[in-house]
Design a protein around this motif. Structure first.
Motif, PDB file in Angstrom:
ATOM      1  N   SER B  34      74.983  23.218  19.627  1.00 13.91           N
ATOM      2  CA  SER B  34      73.906  22.405  19.080  1.00 13.91           C
ATOM      3  C   SER B  34      73.335  21.520  20.183  1.00 13.91           C
ATOM      4  O   SER B  34      74.042  20.705  20.746  1.00 13.91           O
ATOM      5  N   GLU B  40      78.231  13.903  22.518  1.00 13.09           N
ATOM      6  CA  GLU B  40      79.308  14.602  21.839  1.00 13.09           C
ATOM      7  C   GLU B  40      78.914  16.074  21.659  1.00 13.09           C
ATOM      8  O   GLU B  40      77.907  16.360  21.006  1.00 13.09           O
ATOM      9  N   VAL B  42      78.720  19.621  20.234  1.00 12.98           N
ATOM     10  CA  VAL B  42      79.028  20.354  19.014  1.00 12.98           C
ATOM     11  C   VAL B  42      78.917  21.835  19.355  1.00 12.98           C
ATOM     12  O   VAL B  42      77.834  22.389  19.461  1.00 12.98           O
ATOM     13  N   PHE B  71      86.540  24.754  16.947  1.00  8.39           N
ATOM     14  CA  PHE B  71      85.902  23.666  17.670  1.00  8.39           C
ATOM     15  C   PHE B  71      86.931  22.964  18.532  1.00  8.39           C
ATOM     16  O   PHE B  71      88.130  23.102  18.336  1.00  8.39           O
ATOM     17  N   MET B  76      85.584  18.041  13.532  1.00 13.82           N
ATOM     18  CA  MET B  76      84.313  18.777  13.524  1.00 13.82           C
ATOM     19  C   MET B  76      84.477  20.090  12.789  1.00 13.82           C
ATOM     20  O   MET B  76      83.617  20.510  12.018  1.00 13.82           O
ATOM     21  N   PHE B  80      82.479  21.153   9.592  1.00 14.67           N
ATOM     22  CA  PHE B  80      81.692  22.389   9.654  1.00 14.67           C
ATOM     23  C   PHE B  80      81.961  23.239   8.410  1.00 14.67           C
ATOM     24  O   PHE B  80      81.036  23.688   7.735  1.00 14.67           O
ATOM     25  N   LYS B 167      73.369  13.585  16.314  1.00 12.35           N
ATOM     26  CA  LYS B 167      74.544  14.300  16.838  1.00 12.35           C
ATOM     27  C   LYS B 167      74.422  15.805  16.681  1.00 12.35           C
ATOM     28  O   LYS B 167      75.047  16.568  17.402  1.00 12.35           O
ATOM     29  N   ILE B 168      73.661  16.210  15.672  1.00  8.28           N
ATOM     30  CA  ILE B 168      73.540  17.638  15.418  1.00  8.28           C
ATOM     31  C   ILE B 168      72.065  18.016  15.448  1.00  8.28           C
ATOM     32  O   ILE B 168      71.256  17.429  14.735  1.00  8.28           O
TER      33      ILE B 168
END
Lengths: 308, 184
Positions: B34, B40, B42, B71, B76, B80, B167-168
């Motif tokens: 991502s 951070e 992802v 991950f 996470m 997810f 973050k995403i």
């Protein structure tokens, strides 16, 4: 014979179309059926505590969880005490996952100036598919609590060990669906020293609790511990005088790396001995503490693409 | 009735003959990343992707178990599965499609052949018609297929709460790398 030949040719022409992708997909499904992997239930609860007590969850290997828990005063103390908000007891804790099955934790509570330490080990994990699948998860946890209040009578011979209390629990849990998880917690608390001759050293209790998920990131939790009328020594009561069973209701709110737990409980302490055996508040008379647990996880050891 | 019986028998023979063109893997690799502003990372890897390719017709299918994405951070991975792809409800992502220019791949000659894949990608209960480019790499008779493309989360009804929006990223980069073996 000619008819068959026509049919044969027709089928040969048609077969690639018929087979096409759906057949390939079926081929994959058959292959994967041959080696069905065990599918473990995950996230039965959002965090390692249900409310006051332990849930079936562990922190993962290499993950540290900082837990700060507060219980305010009792809400029925009126506006003079700001409905309990004027007082607070707290516990600061640090949990760490040694492996994906074993975690340990330490804590310090303002209530009775306690230090506590515990481990929690996953004995069995709920799973389906594959060999040896299980409908439930079972974990074992033991904690040791040390009260460091000043001696009541410093003049007499006091022993360090008489401050120590142990608690042992089995946690039996099942995630029934995405929305519903339940657990049972048979518990045993041992006091090295009982206050009075009629007070028990050994107290047994059965806890029950669960959650209903209200949305992906919000759940409603209930936790109850019932002290059992089992006495090991004749002439001793089965519970401490004036104590009640512990009841707590609350919500888990998850936001990324944090879990907030907001709840109402009649227990003041946040260690096993204090809420299972020393709860004095009567929930239904309004002796209720508003409280919260705050959890923040940190990944200490980064395992690149960890294997389950 | 007799005719039908013969028909089925012959059809069976016909498929038996076609099996030689079937290439398969159960250890294909799919990764995603991502591209978000936050430092951070992802990203996750899945090394247990299964796929079948028919080298004659170009038919291509993938089945990806979402729980097999791993991950760096356990939390996470939990989020997810729990909050984003809802892998209990939708355990698999699948692709059913075709390499449209399969005729341009010479399976008996080493080299990298650019290909276009068209078909239906299913993720999180949503099916969409997609078309991506990739390459088929032939090396000493072994078939390797790779691709790199990007998907939009909202196309597949995966919503990101505003709290973690930085973050995403809405766009997820996906890479596919499958080494096939002839199916016996």
């Amino acid at each position: 014979m000619k008819k068959y030949l026509v049919l044969f040719l027709l089928l040969n022409l048609l077969s690639p179309l018929l087979r096409a992708q759906d057949d390939l997909m079926k081929m994959l499904e058959n292959e994967s059926k041959k080696e069905r992997k065990k599918d473990y239930a995950t996230a039965t609860f959002k965090t390692t505590r249900l409310i006051n007590g332990q849930s079936i969850e562990n922190v993962a290997a290499g993950v540290m969880d900082v837990k700060i828990s507060h219980r305010f005063g009792m809400v029925n103390r009126g506006s003079y005490e700001s409905f309990g908000l004027d007082q607070a007891t707290m516990r600061m804790g640090l949990d760490y996952g040694i492996s994906n099955r074993l975690m340990v934790g330490i804590g310090r509570s303002t209530y009775q100036k306690q230090y506590d330490a515990y481990y929690k080990f996953k004995i069995l994990r709920q799973s389906k598919g594959g060999r040896g699948s299980s409908p439930i998860s079972i974990s074992a946890t033991s904690s040791v609590m040390l009260n460091t209040l000043k001696w009541e009578d410093p003049k007499r011979q006091n022993y360090y060990t008489s401050r120590i209390t142990y608690a042992h629990q089995l946690i039996i849990a099942r995630k029934f669906s995405e929305g519903l998880s339940l657990q049972l917690m048979p518990s045993y608390v041992h006091y090295n020293l009982a206050q009075a001759a009629t007070d028990p050293n050994d107290i047994f209790a059965l806890g029950a609790g669960g959650r209903i998920k209200l949305s992906k990131r919000l759940s409603f939790n209930v936790e109850y511990y019932h002290v059992l009328p089992i006495s090991l020594v004749e002439g001793q009561d089965y519970r401490l005088p004036g104590t009640k069973n512990s009841l707590a209701v609350g919500f888990d709110i998850e936001t990324g790396g944090h879990v907030f737990q907001l709840h109402f409980t009649n227990s003041t302490g946040m260690t096993e001995k204090t809420f299972i055996t020393e709860t004095t508040g009567d929930f239904f008379k309004g002796d209720i503490h508003f409280g919260f647990n705050l959890s923040r996880v940190f990944t200490i050891k980064n395992k690149k693409f960890r294997k389950k | 009735m007799k005719k039908l019986f013969f028909g089925v028998l012959l059809a069976g023979l016909a498929t038996g003959a076609a099996a030689q063109n079937i290439q398969m893997t159960k250890s294909g690799k799919v990764s995603f990343y991502s591209r978000a502003k936050s430092p951070e990372k992802v990203e996750a890897d899945n090394n247990e992707v299964s796929s079948v390719l028919n080298t004659q017709t170009g038919d291509l299918v993938f089945a990806i178990l979402l729980k097999s994405f791993h991950f760096e951070r356990a939390l996470m991975e939990e989020h997810f599965n729990e909050n984003y792809v809802e892998s209990n409800k939708y355990p698999k992502s699948t692709f059913k499609g075709k390499i449209v220019n399969i005729s341009s791949v010479n399976f008996s000659k080493d080299g990298a052949y650019p290909v276009t894949v068209e078909g239906e990608l299913n993720l999180h209960g949503v099916s969409r018609q997609v078309s991506y480019t990739g390459s088929v790499i032939i090396k000493s008779g072994k078939v390797n297929a790779t691709s790199r493309f990007s998907i939009k989360l909202k196309d597949y009804n995966v919503s990101i709460p505003s709290l973690v929006a930085d973050k995403i990223s809405e766009d997820i980069d996906v890479t596919v790398d499958c080494k096939y073996e002839p199916k016996s």
